[in-house]
Design a protein around this motif. Sequence first.
Motif, PDB file in Angstrom:
ATOM      1  N   GLN A  26       0.814  -1.215   0.000  1.00 14.17           N
ATOM      2  CA  GLN A  26       0.000   0.000   0.000  1.00 14.17           C
ATOM      3  C   GLN A  26       0.850   1.269   0.000  1.00 14.17           C
ATOM      4  OE1 GLN A  26      -0.588   2.378   2.566  1.00 14.17           O
ATOM      5  NE2 GLN A  26      -2.220   3.454   1.493  1.00 14.17           N
ATOM      6  N   PRO A  27       1.907   1.367   0.816  1.00 15.01           N
ATOM      7  CA  PRO A  27       2.727   2.592   0.766  1.00 15.01           C
ATOM      8  C   PRO A  27       3.376   2.829  -0.605  1.00 15.01           C
ATOM      9  CG  PRO A  27       3.198   1.363   2.768  1.00 15.01           C
ATOM     10  CD  PRO A  27       2.348   0.474   1.904  1.00 15.01           C
ATOM     11  N   LEU A  28       3.890   1.781  -1.217  1.00 16.44           N
ATOM     12  CA  LEU A  28       4.481   1.895  -2.552  1.00 16.44           C
ATOM     13  C   LEU A  28       3.433   2.329  -3.571  1.00 16.44           C
ATOM     14  CD1 LEU A  28       6.768   1.160  -4.719  1.00 16.44           C
ATOM     15  CD2 LEU A  28       5.557  -1.022  -4.869  1.00 16.44           C
ATOM     16  N   LEU A  29       2.273   1.701  -3.527  1.00 15.36           N
ATOM     17  CA  LEU A  29       1.207   2.027  -4.469  1.00 15.36           C
ATOM     18  C   LEU A  29       0.725   3.465  -4.271  1.00 15.36           C
ATOM     19  CD1 LEU A  29      -0.821  -1.305  -4.338  1.00 15.36           C
ATOM     20  CD2 LEU A  29       0.801  -0.571  -6.096  1.00 15.36           C
ATOM     21  N   PHE A  30       0.624   3.885  -3.022  1.00 15.22           N
ATOM     22  CA  PHE A  30       0.176   5.257  -2.745  1.00 15.22           C
ATOM     23  C   PHE A  30       1.170   6.275  -3.303  1.00 15.22           C
ATOM     24  CE2 PHE A  30      -0.189   9.100  -0.205  1.00 15.22           C
ATOM     25  CZ  PHE A  30      -1.532   9.372  -0.367  1.00 15.22           C
ATOM     26  N   ARG A  31       2.461   6.045  -3.058  1.00 13.39           N
ATOM     27  CA  ARG A  31       3.477   6.976  -3.584  1.00 13.39           C
ATOM     28  C   ARG A  31       3.429   7.056  -5.098  1.00 13.39           C
ATOM     29  NH1 ARG A  31       6.632   4.315   0.148  1.00 13.39           N
ATOM     30  NH2 ARG A  31       7.737   3.200  -1.485  1.00 13.39           N
ATOM     31  N   ARG A  32       3.311   5.907  -5.749  1.00 12.93           N
ATOM     32  CA  ARG A  32       3.274   5.880  -7.219  1.00 12.93           C
ATOM     33  C   ARG A  32       2.029   6.606  -7.725  1.00 12.93           C
ATOM     34  NH1 ARG A  32       5.893   2.612 -11.185  1.00 12.93           N
ATOM     35  NH2 ARG A  32       7.479   2.713  -9.590  1.00 12.93           N
ATOM     36  N   ALA A  33       0.878   6.329  -7.113  1.00 10.46           N
ATOM     37  CA  ALA A  33      -0.370   6.965  -7.557  1.00 10.46           C
ATOM     38  C   ALA A  33      -0.359   8.466  -7.275  1.00 10.46           C
ATOM     39  CB  ALA A  33      -1.560   6.307  -6.864  1.00 10.46           C
ATOM     40  N   LYS A  34       0.165   8.851  -6.127  1.00  8.28           N
ATOM     41  CA  LYS A  34       0.207  10.279  -5.771  1.00  8.28           C
ATOM     42  C   LYS A  34       1.120  11.041  -6.736  1.00  8.28           C
ATOM     43  CE  LYS A  34       0.020  13.802  -2.712  1.00  8.28           C
ATOM     44  NZ  LYS A  34       0.243  14.155  -1.383  1.00  8.28           N
ATOM     45  N   ARG A  35       2.219  10.418  -7.138  1.00  8.53           N
ATOM     46  CA  ARG A  35       3.144  11.053  -8.075  1.00  8.53           C
ATOM     47  C   ARG A  35       2.452  11.321  -9.419  1.00  8.53           C
ATOM     48  NH1 ARG A  35       7.434   7.254  -9.176  1.00  8.53           N
ATOM     49  NH2 ARG A  35       7.722   7.313  -6.939  1.00  8.53           N
ATOM     50  N   ILE A  36       1.576  10.424  -9.820  1.00  8.61           N
ATOM     51  CA  ILE A  36       0.894  10.577 -11.105  1.00  8.61           C
ATOM     52  C   ILE A  36      -0.327  11.481 -10.986  1.00  8.61           C
ATOM     53  CG2 ILE A  36      -0.375   9.349 -12.916  1.00  8.61           C
ATOM     54  CD1 ILE A  36       1.449   6.906 -12.249  1.00  8.61           C
ATOM     55  N   LEU A  37      -1.135  11.262  -9.944  1.00 12.60           N
ATOM     56  CA  LEU A  37      -2.421  11.947  -9.835  1.00 12.60           C
ATOM     57  C   LEU A  37      -2.367  13.264  -9.069  1.00 12.60           C
ATOM     58  CD1 LEU A  37      -4.590   8.806  -9.082  1.00 12.60           C
ATOM     59  CD2 LEU A  37      -4.428  10.041 -11.253  1.00 12.60           C
ATOM     60  N   LYS A  38      -1.340  13.442  -8.233  1.00  9.46           N
ATOM     61  CA  LYS A  38      -1.151  14.680  -7.469  1.00  9.46           C
ATOM     62  C   LYS A  38      -2.310  14.981  -6.512  1.00  9.46           C
ATOM     63  CE  LYS A  38       2.284  16.178 -10.323  1.00  9.46           C
ATOM     64  NZ  LYS A  38       3.091  15.021 -10.514  1.00  9.46           N
ATOM     65  N   ALA A  43      -5.478   9.126  -5.328  1.00 14.27           N
ATOM     66  CA  ALA A  43      -4.473   8.077  -5.154  1.00 14.27           C
ATOM     67  C   ALA A  43      -5.074   6.883  -4.398  1.00 14.27           C
ATOM     68  CB  ALA A  43      -3.257   8.623  -4.422  1.00 14.27           C
ATOM     69  N   GLU A  44      -5.860   7.161  -3.365  1.00 18.59           N
ATOM     70  CA  GLU A  44      -6.532   6.087  -2.623  1.00 18.59           C
ATOM     71  C   GLU A  44      -7.522   5.348  -3.520  1.00 18.59           C
ATOM     72  OE1 GLU A  44      -6.125   4.678   0.293  1.00 18.59           O
ATOM     73  OE2 GLU A  44      -4.518   6.016   0.907  1.00 18.59           O
ATOM     74  N   GLU A  45      -8.234   6.098  -4.339  1.00 22.36           N
ATOM     75  CA  GLU A  45      -9.165   5.488  -5.292  1.00 22.36           C
ATOM     76  C   GLU A  45      -8.406   4.560  -6.244  1.00 22.36           C
ATOM     77  OE1 GLU A  45     -11.920   6.829  -9.089  1.00 22.36           O
ATOM     78  OE2 GLU A  45     -11.288   8.351  -7.651  1.00 22.36           O
ATOM     79  N   ALA A  46      -7.244   4.997  -6.692  1.00 22.10           N
ATOM     80  CA  ALA A  46      -6.429   4.176  -7.592  1.00 22.10           C
ATOM     81  C   ALA A  46      -5.967   2.895  -6.901  1.00 22.10           C
ATOM     82  CB  ALA A  46      -5.230   4.981  -8.094  1.00 22.10           C
ATOM     83  N   ILE A  47      -5.611   2.990  -5.630  1.00 19.65           N
ATOM     84  CA  ILE A  47      -5.196   1.796  -4.884  1.00 19.65           C
ATOM     85  C   ILE A  47      -6.350   0.805  -4.800  1.00 19.65           C
ATOM     86  CG2 ILE A  47      -4.499   0.912  -2.619  1.00 19.65           C
ATOM     87  CD1 ILE A  47      -2.900   3.529  -2.284  1.00 19.65           C
ATOM     88  N   LEU A  73       2.727  -4.879  -9.541  1.00 16.01           N
ATOM     89  CA  LEU A  73       1.687  -4.036  -8.940  1.00 16.01           C
ATOM     90  C   LEU A  73       1.875  -2.570  -9.320  1.00 16.01           C
ATOM     91  CD1 LEU A  73       1.442  -5.686  -5.416  1.00 16.01           C
ATOM     92  CD2 LEU A  73      -0.203  -5.866  -7.295  1.00 16.01           C
ATOM     93  N   ALA A  74       3.109  -2.126  -9.416  1.00 16.98           N
ATOM     94  CA  ALA A  74       3.374  -0.741  -9.819  1.00 16.98           C
ATOM     95  C   ALA A  74       2.880  -0.494 -11.241  1.00 16.98           C
ATOM     96  CB  ALA A  74       4.865  -0.434  -9.705  1.00 16.98           C
ATOM     97  N   THR A  75       3.030  -1.483 -12.104  1.00 18.37           N
ATOM     98  CA  THR A  75       2.530  -1.353 -13.474  1.00 18.37           C
ATOM     99  C   THR A  75       1.002  -1.290 -13.490  1.00 18.37           C
ATOM    100  OG1 THR A  75       4.447  -2.551 -14.316  1.00 18.37           O
ATOM    101  CG2 THR A  75       2.518  -2.424 -15.763  1.00 18.37           C
ATOM    102  N   ILE A  76       0.377  -2.109 -12.670  1.00 19.04           N
ATOM    103  CA  ILE A  76      -1.086  -2.097 -12.601  1.00 19.04           C
ATOM    104  C   ILE A  76      -1.581  -0.740 -12.116  1.00 19.04           C
ATOM    105  CG2 ILE A  76      -3.133  -3.065 -11.472  1.00 19.04           C
ATOM    106  CD1 ILE A  76      -1.616  -5.748 -11.367  1.00 19.04           C
ATOM    107  N   ILE A  77      -0.973  -0.193 -11.059  1.00 18.86           N
ATOM    108  CA  ILE A  77      -1.471   1.081 -10.535  1.00 18.86           C
ATOM    109  C   ILE A  77      -1.216   2.220 -11.519  1.00 18.86           C
ATOM    110  CG2 ILE A  77       0.490   1.899  -9.148  1.00 18.86           C
ATOM    111  CD1 ILE A  77      -1.893   2.486  -7.021  1.00 18.86           C
ATOM    112  N   GLN A  78      -0.124   2.160 -12.266  1.00 16.68           N
ATOM    113  CA  GLN A  78       0.103   3.174 -13.302  1.00 16.68           C
ATOM    114  C   GLN A  78      -1.022   3.149 -14.328  1.00 16.68           C
ATOM    115  OE1 GLN A  78       4.840   2.883 -13.555  1.00 16.68           O
ATOM    116  NE2 GLN A  78       3.878   3.640 -15.372  1.00 16.68           N
TER     117      GLN A  78
END
Length: 85
Positions: A26-38, A43-47, A73-78
């Motif tokens: 979850q922390p990794l996914l949140f950081r990746r999503a936040k970087r893209i979605l700002k 970002a939580e919705e993306a997770i 998982l990082a590819t999926i969240i992107q």
Amino acid sequence: MLPVFILAIEDNSDREFVAALYTRYQPLLFRRAKRILKDDDRAEEAIHDTMLRVIRYLDRIKGVPPDELAAYLATIIQTVCFDII
């Protein structure tokens, strides 16, 4: 806190597997999503959307080698983030 939809998984071992994935990544996914979605909420919705995809393709996810799981998982969240945008 684990998302409620994890409780909808009928098989206990699958539920534990998804819960462990969520807790660990979850922390990794949140950081990746936040970087893209700002945005934290998006970002939580993306997770959550990512975890729903994980559940949908659980047999495939279980076959991914553990050392490649974070990248998978990082590819999926992107992809999910680009769908949201």
